[in-house]
Design an enzyme around this catalytic site. Structure first.
Site, short mmCIF file in Angstrom:
data_model
loop_
_atom_site.label_atom_id
_atom_site.label_comp_id
_atom_site.label_asym_id
_atom_site.label_seq_id
_atom_site.Cartn_x
_atom_site.Cartn_y
_atom_site.Cartn_z
N LYS A 140 0.82 -1.21 0.00
CA LYS A 140 0.00 0.00 0.00
C LYS A 140 0.86 1.27 0.00
O LYS A 140 0.63 2.20 -0.77
CB LYS A 140 -0.93 0.01 1.23
CG LYS A 140 -1.84 1.22 1.27
CD LYS A 140 -2.76 1.19 2.46
CE LYS A 140 -2.04 1.62 3.72
NZ LYS A 140 -2.93 1.81 4.87
N HIS A 160 -10.58 1.14 3.70
CA HIS A 160 -11.86 1.48 3.07
C HIS A 160 -12.00 0.77 1.73
O HIS A 160 -13.05 0.22 1.40
CB HIS A 160 -11.97 2.99 2.85
CG HIS A 160 -11.91 3.79 4.10
ND1 HIS A 160 -12.88 3.72 5.07
CD2 HIS A 160 -10.98 4.67 4.57
CE1 HIS A 160 -12.56 4.54 6.07
NE2 HIS A 160 -11.41 5.12 5.79
#
Ligand code: SF4
Length: 233
Positions: A140, A160
């Site tokens: 990420k 999310h």
């Protein structure tokens, strides 16, 4: 896992992804990419952002720049306690300061320079592999840095985005973070990685909450397996 969920992505994932992005752009507007930024600065900020708020991260990065006058060499050779103090508001200061100083030391040793600008000449895959070879830089963090600072076609997935992708049936159970990142970034149309990331994060914050998602107020209900499951019971 539901059979439909396991197979949906390969059957019509492209179609539902395109539909979802169109719906979300219609609702929130399509975010525009701001253009290139300093790769090393963005990487350090992204490390600082781990497990803290955006506000705390920005404050910590500002304090780090102030403390060392924006000089990465001074930051690298400073007593670690000085760096810890500067970034304390971002939390995990000991771990983050150790990683930042190790990153700077390796860059200086390998490249003789405190810069990551050479990554722009690499393919996205090679650039990601290089960044994830640093301790504390996962898929990420690497993808966000390269997407945000270099406009590369990579797709950082935060909590999310993972949640929304799972609910829409785009991910298989048990996929690793690395596999999920690769799968999604291959599926997202060219030129859409940045706006897709931004709009999905916003949708996760404002509508598709971890607990009690506001499905009645969501434009994705018709293509969302989670919601379709819910209303069929
Ligand atoms: S319908 Fe509900 S669960 Fe599905 S994406 Fe929208 S808010 Fe999330």
């Amino acid at each position: 896992m539901r059979k439909s969920q396991a197979n949906l992505f390969s059957e019509n994932g492209h179609a539902t992804l395109t539909t979802a992005l169109q719906e979300l752009y219609a609702r929130y507007g399509e975010p525009t990419y701001d253009g290139p930024d300093d790769l090393l600065g963005v990487l350090v900020q992204t490390i600082l952002s781990q497990q803290t708020t955006r506000q705390n991260c920005q404050r910590a990065f500002g304090q780090l720049l102030d403390k060392f006058a924006g000089d990465w060499r001074r930051c690298q050779i400073a007593p670690r306690a000085d760096l810890e103090e500067a970034i304390a508001c971002a939390g995990l200061a000991k771990q983050k300061s150790t990683r930042i100083q190790a990153l700077l030391a390796r860059l200086e040793e390998e490249r003789g320079d405190y810069s990551l600008e050479f990554l722009r000449e690499m393919t996205p895959d090679d650039a990601r592999d290089y960044l994830t070879s640093f301790k504390g830089v996962g898929p990420k963090t690497a993808a966000f840095t390269l997407m945000y600072a270099a406009g590369m076609a990579l797709f950082p997935m935060d909590t999310h985005i993972f949640r929304i992708c799972e609910r829409l049936g785009w991910l298989d159970a048990g996929q690793s973070s690395k596999q999920a990142h690769r799968r999604m970034e291959e599926m997202i149309p060219a030129g859409q990685h940045y706006p897709a990331h931004m709009v999905l994060v916003r949708h996760g914050r404002e509508v598709c909450h971890a607990r009690s998602p506001a499905c009645e107020d969501c434009p994705l209900g018709d293509i969302c397996l989670y919601y379709q499951d819910l209303i069929s019971k």
